[in-house]
Design a protein around this motif. Structure first.
Motif, mmCIF file in Angstrom:
data_model
loop_
_atom_site.group_PDB
_atom_site.id
_atom_site.type_symbol
_atom_site.label_atom_id
_atom_site.label_comp_id
_atom_site.label_asym_id
_atom_site.label_seq_id
_atom_site.Cartn_x
_atom_site.Cartn_y
_atom_site.Cartn_z
ATOM 1 N N UNK A 7 0.812 -1.217 0.000
ATOM 2 C CA UNK A 7 0.000 0.000 0.000
ATOM 3 C C UNK A 7 0.845 1.268 0.000
ATOM 4 N N UNK A 8 2.069 1.188 0.487
ATOM 5 C CA UNK A 8 2.880 2.380 0.669
ATOM 6 C C UNK A 8 3.923 2.602 -0.410
ATOM 7 N N UNK A 9 4.442 1.489 -0.980
ATOM 8 C CA UNK A 9 5.621 1.652 -1.830
ATOM 9 C C UNK A 9 5.777 0.506 -2.815
ATOM 10 N N UNK A 10 6.716 0.730 -3.750
ATOM 11 C CA UNK A 10 7.122 -0.268 -4.734
ATOM 12 C C UNK A 10 8.619 -0.490 -4.563
ATOM 13 N N UNK A 11 9.044 -1.750 -4.589
ATOM 14 C CA UNK A 11 10.466 -2.095 -4.518
ATOM 15 C C UNK A 11 10.850 -2.897 -5.752
ATOM 16 N N UNK A 12 11.929 -2.491 -6.416
ATOM 17 C CA UNK A 12 12.461 -3.202 -7.570
ATOM 18 C C UNK A 12 13.821 -3.778 -7.207
ATOM 19 N N UNK A 13 14.079 -5.019 -7.612
ATOM 20 C CA UNK A 13 15.372 -5.654 -7.367
ATOM 21 C C UNK A 13 15.925 -6.189 -8.678
ATOM 22 N N UNK A 103 18.368 -6.494 -18.093
ATOM 23 C CA UNK A 103 19.390 -5.459 -17.982
ATOM 24 C C UNK A 103 18.841 -4.220 -17.278
ATOM 25 N N UNK A 104 17.572 -3.933 -17.515
ATOM 26 C CA UNK A 104 16.935 -2.752 -16.929
ATOM 27 C C UNK A 104 15.576 -3.122 -16.348
ATOM 28 N N UNK A 135 14.402 4.003 -13.615
ATOM 29 C CA UNK A 135 15.053 2.901 -14.326
ATOM 30 C C UNK A 135 16.286 2.460 -13.553
ATOM 31 N N UNK A 136 16.354 1.165 -13.261
ATOM 32 C CA UNK A 136 17.413 0.588 -12.442
ATOM 33 C C UNK A 136 18.251 -0.385 -13.261
#
Length: 294
Positions: A7-13, A103-104, A135-136
């Motif tokens: 509900x609070x955030x998005x995490x990308x790994x 890659x991204x 973009x990570x």
């Protein structure tokens, strides 16, 4: 999993182990881990569990729109808005994620005028749409902001990426690429100077707006052996650069640790010394690319 949403955030790994965390409140990036280390500063006193729209997040990468500081002219369209505008105090929508051959990883967030808190919207009732793209990769973090004028008349705005870098010791940090650039010194009542040194060092309260910076790339040197953990910053379609460290004034900021100024520096690309004029139904884009020397 490359993506986690609550509900609070998005995490990308990323497959390399790098990661980024973005809160819906303000679309504020609160963490960027790369090479096994946290690269952004976030105050230990930031109240991330109390984001009720009245207090901004101190740290990470807050987005500044449509103004950077309180308007100097009472007649300005943004005159009644708080410092740093409205985007930082608004809850953004999640627009999805793209994966490019591992890659991204790219995440997108959106904000329209209808999502701005009512008390702020009435002070700047422009029709707009913002798209924030994160973009990570293994060693870079790219942030892009798109601003579209959805109204029938042009409007003016500022935009800035208020980036807080985590540093082990502010006394060893030097910022290179801003020499021979005129700046306004907010600590000295906006007196104007030209920095002729090859690099900027910080040993006191620093709050400078470097104006119309022709260079697009800067080095944030942490003073580590071999240049390990240094940052390079590339600005995209942004004219100015702000350098900030509150020094002992941090002790007067309620959600900022008294001694934390020793472990952070803000180097903030933006266009803030003048308004960007955007015609009806047109789109402006700007951004930054951060890279770590591993």
């Amino acid at each position: 999993m490359p993506i986690q949403i609550n509900e609070e955030k998005v995490s990308l790994t990323h497959s390399s182990g790098s990661s980024v965390e973005v809160y819906f409140f303000g679309a504020t990036i609160t963490s960027w881990k790369c090479g096994g280390k946290e690269r952004l500063f976030l105050s230990k006193d930031s109240k991330l569990d109390e984001l009720d729209g009245t207090k901004e997040i101190h740290g990470g990468i807050p987005l500044i729109f449509p103004q950077f500081a309180k308007a100097s002219e009472p007649s300005a369209e943004t005159a009644n808005l708080p410092q740093h505008g409205t985007a930082r105090y608004s809850t953004w929508k999640w627009l999805g994620v793209d994966v490019d051959n591992d890659e991204e990883l790219t995440a997108k967030f959106g904000l329209t005028d209808a999502q701005v808190p009512e008390n702020l919207h009435k002070e700047w009732p422009k029709k707009f749409e913002l798209i924030f793209i994160v973009t990570l990769t293994a060693d870079t973090l790219k942030n892009t902001l798109e601003v579209r004028n959805k109204g029938t008349e042009p409007f003016g705005f500022n935009a800035l990426f208020h980036t807080y870098y985590s540093v082990p010791d502010i006394s060893k940090v030097s910022i290179k690429g801003l020499n021979d650039i005129t700046y306004s010194d907010k600590v000295k009542n906006f007196a104007r100077f030209k920095d002729v040194k090859d690099s900027i060092t910080i040993d006191q309260e620093t709050d400078r707006i470097y104006e119309n910076v022709p260079r697009d790339e800067f080095l944030i040197d942490l003073g580590q052996p071999g240049g390990v953990d240094n940052f390079t910053l590339k600005k995209l379609n942004l004219k100015d650069t702000v350098v900030w460290n509150p020094w002992i004034k941090a002790r007067s900021i309620s959600d900022f640790g008294d001694e934390e100024y020793k472990n952070m520096v803000c180097v903030e690309p933006g266009t803030v010394t003048e308004y960007i004029k955007l015609e009806a139904d047109k789109t402006w884009k700007g951004g930054q690319i951060l890279k770590v020397q591993l």
